[in-house]
Design a protein around this motif. Sequence first.
Motif, short mmCIF file in Angstrom:
data_model
loop_
_atom_site.label_atom_id
_atom_site.label_comp_id
_atom_site.label_asym_id
_atom_site.label_seq_id
_atom_site.Cartn_x
_atom_site.Cartn_y
_atom_site.Cartn_z
N PHE A 197 -6.78 8.09 -126.37
CA PHE A 197 -7.02 7.91 -127.79
C PHE A 197 -8.48 7.49 -128.00
O PHE A 197 -8.93 6.47 -127.45
N LEU A 198 -9.21 8.28 -128.76
CA LEU A 198 -10.59 7.97 -129.13
C LEU A 198 -10.59 7.59 -130.60
O LEU A 198 -10.30 8.43 -131.47
N THR A 199 -10.89 6.34 -130.91
CA THR A 199 -10.67 5.82 -132.26
C THR A 199 -11.99 5.35 -132.87
O THR A 199 -12.76 4.63 -132.23
N ASP A 200 -12.22 5.78 -134.11
CA ASP A 200 -13.36 5.31 -134.88
C ASP A 200 -13.02 3.93 -135.42
O ASP A 200 -12.35 3.79 -136.44
N SER A 201 -13.48 2.92 -134.73
CA SER A 201 -13.15 1.53 -135.10
C SER A 201 -14.34 0.84 -135.74
O SER A 201 -14.57 -0.37 -135.55
N SER A 202 -15.15 1.58 -136.50
CA SER A 202 -16.31 0.98 -137.16
C SER A 202 -15.85 -0.06 -138.16
O SER A 202 -14.79 0.04 -138.77
N SER A 209 -19.78 7.05 -127.41
CA SER A 209 -21.24 7.21 -127.51
C SER A 209 -21.91 6.84 -126.20
O SER A 209 -22.83 7.54 -125.73
N ASN A 210 -21.46 5.76 -125.58
CA ASN A 210 -22.04 5.36 -124.30
C ASN A 210 -21.74 6.39 -123.21
O ASN A 210 -22.58 6.67 -122.36
N LEU A 211 -20.54 6.96 -123.24
CA LEU A 211 -20.19 7.98 -122.25
C LEU A 211 -21.11 9.19 -122.37
O LEU A 211 -21.61 9.72 -121.37
N SER A 265 -19.88 7.09 -142.08
CA SER A 265 -20.97 6.16 -142.41
C SER A 265 -21.96 5.99 -141.28
O SER A 265 -23.14 5.72 -141.51
N SER A 266 -21.50 6.14 -140.04
CA SER A 266 -22.39 6.00 -138.88
C SER A 266 -22.51 7.31 -138.11
O SER A 266 -22.73 7.32 -136.90
N LEU A 315 -20.78 12.65 -133.44
CA LEU A 315 -20.35 12.21 -132.11
C LEU A 315 -19.21 13.08 -131.61
O LEU A 315 -19.17 13.47 -130.43
N VAL A 316 -18.27 13.41 -132.51
CA VAL A 316 -17.16 14.28 -132.12
C VAL A 316 -17.67 15.67 -131.76
O VAL A 316 -17.25 16.28 -130.78
#
Length: 529
Positions: free
Chosen positions: A104-109, A158-160, A187-188, A193-194
Amino acid sequence: DASDHDATVKQILGYFAQKYIEDPAFAQRVDASVERILIRKYGLYGDFAAAHVTPNAGALDAVGASDQVAFQVASQAVSLLSPERQELDSVLPEPPASGDFLVFLTDSSSAAQCRACPEQPALATDAFQQAILRLYGPTAGGQVIASHLNSYSFTDLSNLLAGIGPEGMDVSLRRANWVVISLTDASSDQPKLVRQLLAERQDLLRATKIILFSFGAPYYFDSTDVSKLSAYFALYSKSPEFVNVAARVLYRELPLEGHPPVSIPGIGYDLIAVTAPDPGQVISLFLDLPADSASTAVPSQTPEPTVMPLFNMGDAVTVRTGAILDHNGNLVPDGTVARFTISLGGEGGGVFQQQDAVTTSGVASISLRIDKPGLAEIRAASEPATISDVIQLSVSEGAAAVVTVIVPAQSETAAPATSTPVPVEENDFVTLSGAPRFSGWMLILFMLAGGFLLAYWVGLGLGKSRWGMRWGLCALLGGLLAYNYLALGLPGAANALKAGGGGTLVGLTVLGELFGALCAWLWMRERAK
């Protein structure tokens, strides 16, 4: 910052106030909007007393507590954006299996609901994973194994992509059967990124089903991005019940009833076109009964015949449509134009009249007066839906009008007969045009080498080593001649290969080798005389 925000708001309000003073047309539109708002508020509260419109502070505890209502809203809102509904079963025939690995890749902004409020993540990094465990984990049926689930934030992603990802994240992605991406907003620059993941790290996503759930606006991706996804869903809210609905959708437990409320260029979804009337429908037409024709008798057990409305020349007639539907099967938006066409016969024949009306709750109506004797036909259209019932009013002097409603038959245009193409099985060694493939050539090389060795051994047994070489070369030349005849497409070669495929290719080459060996045997006999 806060000071800039306040200054901007004051500047905008000042501009509107100045515009209201200087522009009468703008002032008129503002007045009409305010009047509409006040009418609606008066209908809700009955007066303008502040005590009636100020909610009780104690009622705030009930906000967000109705999970059942939120679940129903989420279930009706979830929309499948890609692929088409009829293709979903072939793209995702089964939900995740118990032994599958899910990432699961989650946008947790984070965001703050007010200036004084603390920042909170829009969606917890493991929100989707926890929903899956709660609904399908070891304590709820055991459809998933907890150790097969991994959750990462967009910061981790992003780090990956920058080469400094969390330890083990690339391993989790490589072994994953499913990658579930949860997006909340842009917003960011989260959509970028996706896109970067889909474009640059396909090595991590091989043989993986990629599912994207958008919990915010769904229009950030173009058709190229969408084509890389196995499925794309939109839910429009980040509340916990919407996450639970997303989990149930992943496991194919809920029907997909919703439709996007905005245009999405990436999937070719145009809201204006989709909410236009469906051209495949037949618009129903009805005559509203005069007030005195409505029966006030007490209903009885005995069925009564349908009361036909009676109209006389000079009466006003109200005609309304049935519910006009859009392409999604919903009522068209209020304000959709419907055009009523009235054609008249009899005295003054040839008179043609049109009236436009707009829909309210999917229905439009007009009022007309019967002021001429003869036959009047009333139709309706709401572009691009142009077929409707036809109401015929036969009006005579001194007699009631005869009303006839004609329902047009749905025209079934016969589709031209098309012959069903017979699937042609592709051959591994011969093309559909009847030419040897590279794999066919490699097979023939092995056949020629084997034929050469076999002929050499036969010739060696019948004579000296010199004759073994001659036998081998004759068999090789015979096989090459046969293969070249087929490869060059000489008369009859293509048809033979198309009919027999690789078997014909091998068989004719073997015959060529046998012919070469026969020539070597005749040569050997001639030299022995």
